[in-house]
Enzyme design. Sequence first.
Site, PDB file in Angstrom:
ATOM      1  N   SER A 221      18.993 -30.721  12.136  1.00  0.00           N
ATOM      2  CA  SER A 221      19.500 -31.835  11.330  1.00  0.00           C
ATOM      3  C   SER A 221      18.753 -33.137  11.586  1.00  0.00           C
ATOM      4  CB  SER A 221      20.991 -32.046  11.606  1.00  0.00           C
ATOM      5  OG  SER A 221      21.205 -32.449  12.950  1.00  0.00           O
ATOM      6  N   HIS A 249      23.452 -26.038   9.705  1.00  0.00           N
ATOM      7  CA  HIS A 249      22.833 -26.669   8.536  1.00  0.00           C
ATOM      8  C   HIS A 249      21.980 -25.681   7.735  1.00  0.00           C
ATOM      9  CE1 HIS A 249      23.891 -30.894   9.417  1.00  0.00           C
ATOM     10  NE2 HIS A 249      23.851 -30.495  10.679  1.00  0.00           N
ATOM     11  N   LYS A 281      30.310 -27.840   6.174  1.00  0.00           N
ATOM     12  CA  LYS A 281      29.183 -28.328   5.386  1.00  0.00           C
ATOM     13  C   LYS A 281      29.155 -27.595   4.046  1.00  0.00           C
ATOM     14  CE  LYS A 281      26.926 -29.746   9.621  1.00  0.00           C
ATOM     15  NZ  LYS A 281      28.089 -29.471  10.497  1.00  0.00           N
TER      16      LYS A 281
END
Length: 440
Positions: A221, A249, A281
């Site tokens: 990230s 991610h 996410k």
Amino acid sequence: MSGGLSATARMALLARLSKRRDTPAASRPDAGSARDFSTLPGMRDFGLLKAALDQLRMQSPLFQQHDGLAGAHSVIGGREVINFASYNYLGLNGDPRVREAAKAAVDRFGVSPSASRITSGERELHGKLEAALAEWHGAEAALTFVSGHATNVTVIGHLMGPRDVVVHDAAIHNSCTEGVRLSGARRVPFAHNDMEAAARELSGSRRAAQRAMLLVEGHYSMDGDSPDLARCVDMARRHDAWLMVDEAHSLGVLGPTGRGVAEAQNVDPVGVDLWMGTLSKTLSACGGYIAARAEVIDWLRHTAPGSVYSVALAPPLAAAALASLDVLRAEPERVARLQANGMALRERLRARGFNTGASQGSAIVPVILGSSVRTVKVAGALLERGVATQVVVFPAVPEQSARLRFFVSADHSEADLDRAAALLTEAVAAIGRVDAHALG
């Protein structure tokens, strides 16, 4: 003029702040005692940071309040902004199907399971979600937890022990290093994404350890890049180590259908011993999970403190994550839009001369601006112009590596990307004209 501070200005500021730091807070009844909270590690540095912001008349870029749904656009302080500060990668947070699934779960199960799963918190949604996550990663089983951070802390802390070693990328998430610290294992970092360094560290530390783990992220990230997964698999096998990959991610971001770094690099996911991911996410909920062989998942389910002694995942969150995964499976075109947007933003920024580091242009595009002061000022100027980003400054990164981070969504339009690049150019130019010597 640079948006940072000159050497003279920095010295003047430090002199002022040192006087503040050295002045005892005699008004506190616990001053000087063991009960004095100001003696906590890092408390004085935190005070200096706040004082520096005040002296420089700068507003903190942290804790920006969004007034509604944070998608490709959001509302901050009553003003609509183009939002690059959230992890709503595929725009599923707010999708009608996801909302309805969460509402139906509340109607049937209530908001909370009110207990740990091992006692009376088990709900059918947990099993359905875990089966879907296991299938997604090509694993035998999965286990969910109430927090992504807690997932890494409790799993790594439970798997590893004082006679073990964890070799990890230097850019690994705090939750991983906290898990290693809890375990008591030896922690050996290697330079970010340097596979030669990883091999040296694993080889050098493996012989003295009972068990070993190689720990990497699928999509970092801070930099927006990925490791060479095939080399990681080979390295772990050669040194008789577990390989754990944090896909927080990566899910919904990497690979043609969003299955993560293994799909993106055409690597058999079976080569990874432990897949970790988050639900907050792409899957628009909250929580984390581990996917692995059935035997270790069953053991974690019955023994990991973060499972046994923690309340179960809330039913509406489990339902939202499961519905999001269903949409992701049915609509891979969202992943294609996201990847196209990430690459397009990166190229727009590079064309304007910005340093985007090692970003591969998937969903995370950093803009490295240099000094922390300058970066905070640019972030504020950019927000004033209607673009929200995340700010990373010292000590999270080295002082000359302070950056803005753009988190891209599948729902961003071409106009959003054009405007963001143009307004960032404006903001940097405006800050360049600010008199950075004026400390007030």
